[in-house]
Write a protein that holds these residues in place. Structure first.
Motif, PDB file in Angstrom:
ATOM      1  N   UNK A  66      16.031  -1.913   7.390  1.00  0.00           N
ATOM      2  CA  UNK A  66      15.607  -0.739   6.641  1.00  0.00           C
ATOM      3  C   UNK A  66      14.999   0.261   7.612  1.00  0.00           C
ATOM      4  N   UNK A  67      15.420   1.506   7.529  1.00  0.00           N
ATOM      5  CA  UNK A  67      14.903   2.542   8.417  1.00  0.00           C
ATOM      6  C   UNK A  67      14.486   3.736   7.570  1.00  0.00           C
ATOM      7  N   UNK A  68      13.188   4.031   7.604  1.00  0.00           N
ATOM      8  CA  UNK A  68      12.664   5.164   6.857  1.00  0.00           C
ATOM      9  C   UNK A  68      12.679   6.418   7.714  1.00  0.00           C
ATOM     10  N   UNK A  69      12.756   7.547   7.051  1.00  0.00           N
ATOM     11  CA  UNK A  69      12.640   8.840   7.717  1.00  0.00           C
ATOM     12  C   UNK A  69      12.187   9.857   6.690  1.00  0.00           C
ATOM     13  N   UNK A  70      11.799  11.027   7.185  1.00  0.00           N
ATOM     14  CA  UNK A  70      11.450  12.125   6.297  1.00  0.00           C
ATOM     15  C   UNK A  70       9.969  12.392   6.148  1.00  0.00           C
ATOM     16  N   UNK A  71       9.132  11.565   6.743  1.00  0.00           N
ATOM     17  CA  UNK A  71       7.711  11.822   6.648  1.00  0.00           C
ATOM     18  C   UNK A  71       7.318  13.039   7.467  1.00  0.00           C
TER      19      UNK A  71
ATOM     20  N   UNK B 287       9.461   1.466  -2.697  1.00  0.00           N
ATOM     21  CA  UNK B 287       8.610   2.227  -1.779  1.00  0.00           C
ATOM     22  C   UNK B 287       7.167   1.785  -2.018  1.00  0.00           C
ATOM     23  N   UNK B 288       6.496   1.445  -0.928  1.00  0.00           N
ATOM     24  CA  UNK B 288       5.074   1.148  -0.936  1.00  0.00           C
ATOM     25  C   UNK B 288       4.379   2.167  -0.046  1.00  0.00           C
ATOM     26  N   UNK B 289       3.066   2.247  -0.198  1.00  0.00           N
ATOM     27  CA  UNK B 289       2.297   3.072   0.718  1.00  0.00           C
ATOM     28  C   UNK B 289       0.970   2.401   1.020  1.00  0.00           C
ATOM     29  N   UNK B 290       0.455   2.746   2.188  1.00  0.00           N
ATOM     30  CA  UNK B 290      -0.822   2.184   2.603  1.00  0.00           C
ATOM     31  C   UNK B 290      -1.607   3.236   3.355  1.00  0.00           C
ATOM     32  N   UNK B 291      -2.767   3.558   2.823  1.00  0.00           N
ATOM     33  CA  UNK B 291      -3.683   4.485   3.473  1.00  0.00           C
ATOM     34  C   UNK B 291      -4.673   3.685   4.312  1.00  0.00           C
ATOM     35  N   UNK B 292      -5.285   4.287   5.329  1.00  0.00           N
ATOM     36  CA  UNK B 292      -6.256   3.565   6.161  1.00  0.00           C
ATOM     37  C   UNK B 292      -7.374   2.961   5.318  1.00  0.00           C
ATOM     38  N   UNK B 293      -7.623   1.691   5.548  1.00  0.00           N
ATOM     39  CA  UNK B 293      -8.693   1.010   4.843  1.00  0.00           C
ATOM     40  C   UNK B 293      -8.364   0.593   3.425  1.00  0.00           C
ATOM     41  N   UNK B 294      -7.131   0.812   3.002  1.00  0.00           N
ATOM     42  CA  UNK B 294      -6.741   0.458   1.644  1.00  0.00           C
ATOM     43  C   UNK B 294      -5.591  -0.540   1.666  1.00  0.00           C
TER      44      UNK B 294
ATOM     45  N   UNK C 102       4.176   5.302   4.464  1.00  0.00           N
ATOM     46  CA  UNK C 102       5.092   4.926   3.389  1.00  0.00           C
ATOM     47  C   UNK C 102       6.149   3.976   3.945  1.00  0.00           C
ATOM     48  N   UNK C 103       6.357   2.878   3.229  1.00  0.00           N
ATOM     49  CA  UNK C 103       7.300   1.849   3.642  1.00  0.00           C
ATOM     50  C   UNK C 103       8.343   1.626   2.559  1.00  0.00           C
ATOM     51  N   UNK C 104       9.578   1.395   2.961  1.00  0.00           N
ATOM     52  CA  UNK C 104      10.540   0.885   2.002  1.00  0.00           C
ATOM     53  C   UNK C 104      10.722  -0.606   2.253  1.00  0.00           C
ATOM     54  N   UNK C 105      11.040  -1.310   1.183  1.00  0.00           N
ATOM     55  CA  UNK C 105      11.143  -2.758   1.250  1.00  0.00           C
ATOM     56  C   UNK C 105      12.245  -3.230   0.313  1.00  0.00           C
ATOM     57  N   UNK C 106      12.993  -4.224   0.775  1.00  0.00           N
ATOM     58  CA  UNK C 106      14.058  -4.823  -0.036  1.00  0.00           C
ATOM     59  C   UNK C 106      13.591  -6.173  -0.538  1.00  0.00           C
TER      60      UNK C 106
ATOM     61  N   UNK D  93      10.840  -1.825   6.289  1.00  0.00           N
ATOM     62  CA  UNK D  93      11.062  -0.861   7.339  1.00  0.00           C
ATOM     63  C   UNK D  93       9.797  -0.683   8.166  1.00  0.00           C
ATOM     64  N   UNK D  94       9.875   0.195   9.146  1.00  0.00           N
ATOM     65  CA  UNK D  94       8.757   0.385  10.071  1.00  0.00           C
ATOM     66  C   UNK D  94       7.731   1.371   9.525  1.00  0.00           C
TER      67      UNK D  94
END
Length: 125
Positions: A3-8, A35-42, A93-97, A117-118
């Motif tokens: 998985x390869x993300x882009x567009x950020x 799609x997942x997301x992770x903010x610093x400290x969360x 933001x991460x994508x995951x299968x 993805x990365x």
């Protein structure tokens, strides 16, 4: 599965971004792509999910009406259109299968997804 993300990128509040997730490798005919997301400290949290076979979708409550997940089967790509962005949307933001399925059951926990993805950074100011 790869998985390869882009567009950020960086955008002002109220703006929009479209993230892409290019999928390659052996996958199920119908599986969950999230799609997942992770903010610093969360903790990492789900944003949206699509069942690739049926096209059924799921959104976290705070994303409903602002984000849209979609897919281009011809190009094996899943998109996340993000509108009306706020600083609270700033995150990696991460994508995951994940597991096979058509939308009858939604898998919204990161540990239910095997391939990741990365990540792509989204910054809203």
């Amino acid at each position: 599965v790869q998985l390869v993300e882009s567009g950020g990128g960086s955008v002002q509040a109220g703006g929009s971004l479209r993230l892409s997730c290019a999928v390659s490798g052996d996958t199920y005919i119908s599986y969950y792509l999230a799609w997942f997301r992770q903010a610093p400290g969360k903790e990492r949290g789900v944003v949206a999910i699509i069942a690739t076979g049926s096209g059924s979708t799921y959104y976290a409550d705070s994303m409903k009406g602002r984000f849209t997940i979609s897919q281009d089967n011809a190009n094996n790509t899943v998109y996340l259109q993000m509108n009306s962005l706020t600083p609270e949307d700033t995150a990696m933001y991460y994508c995951a299968a994940g597991p096979p399925g058509t939308g009858g059951t939604w898998y919204a926990m990161p540990n239910e997804y095997k391939y990741w993805g990365q990540g792509t950074q989204v910054t809203v100011s």
